[in-house]
Design a protein around this motif. Sequence first.
Motif, PDB file in Angstrom:
ATOM      1  N   VAL A 189       0.733  -1.318   0.031  1.00 42.14           N
ATOM      2  CA  VAL A 189       0.074   0.081  -0.041  1.00 42.14           C
ATOM      3  C   VAL A 189       0.843   1.071   0.044  1.00 42.14           C
ATOM      4  O   VAL A 189       0.612   2.216  -0.671  1.00 42.14           O
ATOM      5  N   ALA A 190       1.872   1.153   0.804  1.00 41.14           N
ATOM      6  CA  ALA A 190       2.846   2.458   0.841  1.00 41.14           C
ATOM      7  C   ALA A 190       3.477   2.750  -0.560  1.00 41.14           C
ATOM      8  O   ALA A 190       3.571   3.692  -1.077  1.00 41.14           O
ATOM      9  N   ARG A 223       2.168   1.840  -3.584  1.00 40.05           N
ATOM     10  CA  ARG A 223       1.069   2.400  -4.456  1.00 40.05           C
ATOM     11  C   ARG A 223       0.549   3.826  -4.040  1.00 40.05           C
ATOM     12  O   ARG A 223       0.575   4.604  -4.927  1.00 40.05           O
ATOM     13  N   SER A 224       0.696   3.826  -2.926  1.00 43.19           N
ATOM     14  CA  SER A 224       0.354   5.375  -2.272  1.00 43.19           C
ATOM     15  C   SER A 224       1.360   6.453  -2.984  1.00 43.19           C
ATOM     16  O   SER A 224       1.190   7.476  -3.450  1.00 43.19           O
ATOM     17  N   ASN A 225       2.681   6.008  -2.925  1.00 41.81           N
ATOM     18  CA  ASN A 225       3.798   6.923  -3.422  1.00 41.81           C
ATOM     19  C   ASN A 225       3.677   6.969  -4.866  1.00 41.81           C
ATOM     20  O   ASN A 225       3.605   8.110  -5.420  1.00 41.81           O
ATOM     21  N   LEU A 241       0.549   6.845  -6.783  1.00 40.63           N
ATOM     22  CA  LEU A 241      -0.483   7.756  -6.850  1.00 40.63           C
ATOM     23  C   LEU A 241      -0.006   9.305  -6.667  1.00 40.63           C
ATOM     24  O   LEU A 241      -0.503  10.311  -7.485  1.00 40.63           O
ATOM     25  N   LYS A 242       0.803   9.599  -5.785  1.00 38.42           N
ATOM     26  CA  LYS A 242       1.314  10.896  -5.452  1.00 38.42           C
ATOM     27  C   LYS A 242       2.106  11.429  -6.716  1.00 38.42           C
ATOM     28  O   LYS A 242       1.982  12.402  -6.940  1.00 38.42           O
TER      29      LYS A 242
END
Lengths: 100, 182
Positions: B18-19, B21-23, B25-26
């Motif tokens: 998740v981390a 993927r979060s990066n 998206l950012k």
Amino acid sequence: MEANEIIHQTVRLKIMSALNTANEAMEFTRLKSLSGATDGNLGSHLNTLEGAGYVTVEKDFVGKKPRTRVTITKAGKQAFARHVAYLRDVLEGASTGDAS
Amino acid sequence: MTISPDQAAAALKDIETVAARSNDLKSYAIGAPILIMWGIICMMGYGAGAISPAYGVVWFPLSAIGAAATFFLARRAKRGADGRIGSRIGWTWGALIVFYVAAFAVLRPTEPNQFAAFPALLVALSYALMGIWTSRRYIVLGIAVAAFTLVGYFALAPFFSLWMAVVMGGGLVLGGLWLKQV
């Protein structure tokens, strides 16, 4: 050190990981995509995390469109860091034969 | 509450996934408006060149506007927690523009199509490198930009500027919209 029962639930763990990495307000839709939860499910888990003081939920409007943004709190970051440390301890304990 | 080593390993893997993927998206959220803006600039610059090679000079003000706007968009991201990625994108574009000017000063191309193809290939390279080091979607964009540029340069030389205005400019805009869709 103990496991954090609120954070350890699968969807809430993903929510906290996403918010902790972003370190800024994240829109509901993006959080939904990252956690893989449905609207209702995500809302319910956010209520739990908000009740524990781990996140704040802000609702406003962009033009006429409603927007929900979620931010991790300082207490949430600390609790998440402690839980991750606990998980690593469990793994290390297993690898050195100290798991109990 | 007791957690087994297997459960702990699975949870840590979820956190890492998740981390990451979060990066991603950012990074896409920062890159998308920059990509759309350069797509519009390409449409205008190559479009002017397609009307007459003499109009190619519009690239000078367009490039300056694009560079300034890129820094502005990157700095805007810097105000949030996206600072590290935002400033990297800004400095990457700055380095590319300096390299572009220096390479032209040394190589001194004579054909208008060479002037037109080189920056596009440079953009393709930068996206491919960004994709290799950060978020995978940039690799796809880099390959697409390089492929469109080379096909136009070698197979459609008489219409190269028009090809680049439509395919490259439109492609960058669509690429930016694609990044926004995640």
